[in-house]
Design a protein around this motif. Structure first.
Motif, PDB file in Angstrom:
ATOM      1  N   LEU A   1       0.497  -1.166  -0.106  1.00  0.00           N
ATOM      2  CA  LEU A   1       0.028   0.469  -0.173  1.00  0.00           C
ATOM      3  C   LEU A   1       0.831   1.351  -0.318  1.00  0.00           C
ATOM      4  N   VAL A   2       0.317   2.180  -0.990  1.00  0.00           N
ATOM      5  CA  VAL A   2       1.648   3.505  -1.414  1.00  0.00           C
ATOM      6  C   VAL A   2       0.284   4.206  -1.133  1.00  0.00           C
ATOM      7  N   LYS A   3       0.335   5.622  -0.350  1.00  0.00           N
ATOM      8  CA  LYS A   3      -0.367   7.202  -0.553  1.00  0.00           C
ATOM      9  C   LYS A   3       0.531   7.343  -1.887  1.00  0.00           C
ATOM     10  N   PRO A   4      -0.893   8.645  -2.208  1.00  0.00           N
ATOM     11  CA  PRO A   4      -0.882   9.034  -3.881  1.00  0.00           C
ATOM     12  C   PRO A   4       0.324  10.416  -3.193  1.00  0.00           C
ATOM     13  N   TRP A   5       1.320  10.292  -4.417  1.00  0.00           N
ATOM     14  CA  TRP A   5       1.892  11.136  -4.158  1.00  0.00           C
ATOM     15  C   TRP A   5       3.363  10.603  -3.999  1.00  0.00           C
ATOM     16  N   GLN A   6       3.486   9.651  -3.715  1.00  0.00           N
ATOM     17  CA  GLN A   6       4.766   8.691  -2.517  1.00  0.00           C
ATOM     18  C   GLN A   6       5.130   8.377  -3.646  1.00  0.00           C
ATOM     19  N   THR A   7       6.925   7.910  -3.326  1.00  0.00           N
ATOM     20  CA  THR A   7       7.872   6.500  -3.912  1.00  0.00           C
ATOM     21  C   THR A   7       7.344   5.181  -4.276  1.00  0.00           C
ATOM     22  N   LEU A   8       7.369   4.906  -5.367  1.00  0.00           N
ATOM     23  CA  LEU A   8       7.212   3.483  -5.009  1.00  0.00           C
ATOM     24  C   LEU A   8       8.268   3.003  -4.806  1.00  0.00           C
ATOM     25  N   SER A   9       8.843   1.786  -4.743  1.00  0.00           N
ATOM     26  CA  SER A   9      10.228   0.905  -4.590  1.00  0.00           C
ATOM     27  C   SER A   9       9.982  -0.895  -3.846  1.00  0.00           C
ATOM     28  N   LEU A  10       9.973  -1.547  -5.138  1.00  0.00           N
ATOM     29  CA  LEU A  10      10.193  -2.571  -5.525  1.00  0.00           C
ATOM     30  C   LEU A  10      11.364  -2.971  -6.093  1.00  0.00           C
ATOM     31  N   THR A  11      11.557  -3.837  -5.112  1.00  0.00           N
ATOM     32  CA  THR A  11      12.693  -4.796  -5.363  1.00  0.00           C
ATOM     33  C   THR A  11      12.728  -6.236  -5.888  1.00  0.00           C
ATOM     34  N   CYS A  12      13.131  -6.607  -6.831  1.00  0.00           N
ATOM     35  CA  CYS A  12      13.481  -7.903  -7.260  1.00  0.00           C
ATOM     36  C   CYS A  12      14.327  -8.872  -6.753  1.00  0.00           C
TER      37      CYS A  12
ATOM     38  N   ARG B   1       8.921   8.898 -15.075  1.00  0.00           N
ATOM     39  CA  ARG B   1       9.036   8.595 -13.302  1.00  0.00           C
ATOM     40  C   ARG B   1       9.334   7.505 -13.234  1.00  0.00           C
ATOM     41  N   MET B   2      10.023   6.809 -13.866  1.00  0.00           N
ATOM     42  CA  MET B   2      10.747   6.405 -13.182  1.00  0.00           C
ATOM     43  C   MET B   2      12.226   5.589 -13.406  1.00  0.00           C
ATOM     44  N   SER B   3      12.432   4.651 -12.735  1.00  0.00           N
ATOM     45  CA  SER B   3      13.759   3.859 -12.745  1.00  0.00           C
ATOM     46  C   SER B   3      14.331   2.439 -12.212  1.00  0.00           C
ATOM     47  N   ILE B   4      15.127   1.978 -12.912  1.00  0.00           N
ATOM     48  CA  ILE B   4      15.417   0.696 -12.472  1.00  0.00           C
ATOM     49  C   ILE B   4      16.439   0.457 -12.042  1.00  0.00           C
ATOM     50  N   PHE B   5      17.658   0.115 -11.248  1.00  0.00           N
ATOM     51  CA  PHE B   5      18.876   0.061 -10.319  1.00  0.00           C
ATOM     52  C   PHE B   5      18.829  -1.564 -10.026  1.00  0.00           C
ATOM     53  N   ARG B   6      20.562  -1.557 -10.288  1.00  0.00           N
ATOM     54  CA  ARG B   6      20.486  -2.753 -10.042  1.00  0.00           C
ATOM     55  C   ARG B   6      21.431  -2.205  -8.647  1.00  0.00           C
ATOM     56  N   ASP B   7      21.748  -3.778  -7.558  1.00  0.00           N
ATOM     57  CA  ASP B   7      22.636  -4.083  -6.789  1.00  0.00           C
ATOM     58  C   ASP B   7      22.933  -5.232  -6.714  1.00  0.00           C
ATOM     59  N   LEU B   8      24.088  -5.002  -7.811  1.00  0.00           N
ATOM     60  CA  LEU B   8      24.873  -6.795  -7.934  1.00  0.00           C
ATOM     61  C   LEU B   8      25.870  -7.579  -6.499  1.00  0.00           C
ATOM     62  N   PRO B   9      25.820  -6.532  -5.803  1.00  0.00           N
ATOM     63  CA  PRO B   9      26.277  -7.826  -5.064  1.00  0.00           C
ATOM     64  C   PRO B   9      25.113  -7.792  -4.253  1.00  0.00           C
TER      65      PRO B   9
ATOM     66  N   LEU C   1      12.872  -1.285  -8.346  1.00  0.00           N
ATOM     67  CA  LEU C   1      12.107  -0.717  -9.972  1.00  0.00           C
ATOM     68  C   LEU C   1      11.893   0.525  -8.328  1.00  0.00           C
ATOM     69  N   GLN C   2      11.334   2.512  -9.496  1.00  0.00           N
ATOM     70  CA  GLN C   2      11.545   3.097  -7.846  1.00  0.00           C
ATOM     71  C   GLN C   2      10.581   3.815  -9.398  1.00  0.00           C
ATOM     72  N   LEU C   3       9.006   3.626  -8.713  1.00  0.00           N
ATOM     73  CA  LEU C   3       8.183   5.262  -9.946  1.00  0.00           C
ATOM     74  C   LEU C   3       7.410   6.398  -8.803  1.00  0.00           C
TER      75      LEU C   3
END
Length: 126
Positions: A11-22, A68-76, A82-84
């Motif tokens: 659950l995220v509130k409007p105008w906030q940043t969503l971060s999801l990790t895979c 609005r979006m970015s995808i970042f890697r954390d190789l270690p 995903l950031q939205l």
């Protein structure tokens, strides 16, 4: 065998940043074999391709979301995130991460990917 697992807030509130990790298991992101991407499916709608990051770090985003979006890697950690920004109720969807050995921009057919995560539900609501 590559396995993917999404994690993040449900659950995220409007105008906030969503971060999801895979989190990737069964393969090293550093090996350079896959492209790592995000696809989402709003309720009652078709799958929507969001973007992908390559093994070299190059990113490709949907034109409708790239501001609005970015995808970042954390190789270690063998993860990609995903950031939205500035989410709205229209961003409510099940979000999937996926891996593909080929770069196919805009692809939503599961058969074009080598692996999909199970998906995580995100609701944008105040």
């Amino acid at each position: 065998q590559v396995q993917l697992q999404e994690s993040g807030p449900g659950l995220v509130k409007p105008w906030q940043t969503l971060s999801l990790t895979c989190t990737v298991s069964g393969a090293s992101m550093s090996a350079g074999l896959y492209y790592w991407g995000w696809i989402r499916q709003p309720p009652g709608k078709d799958l929507e391709w969001m973007g992908v990051v390559s093994y070299s770090g190059s990113t490709y985003y949907s034109p409708s979301l790239k501001s609005r979006m970015s995808i970042f890697r954390d190789l270690p950690k063998n993860q990609f995130t995903l950031q939205l920004l500035s989410v709205a109720p229209e961003d409510t969807a099940v979000y999937y991460c996926a891996a593909s050995r080929r770069l196919i921009l805009g692809a939503t057919e599961k058969t074009l990917y080598d692996c999909w995560g199970q998906g995580t539900q995100v609701i944008v609501s105040s």
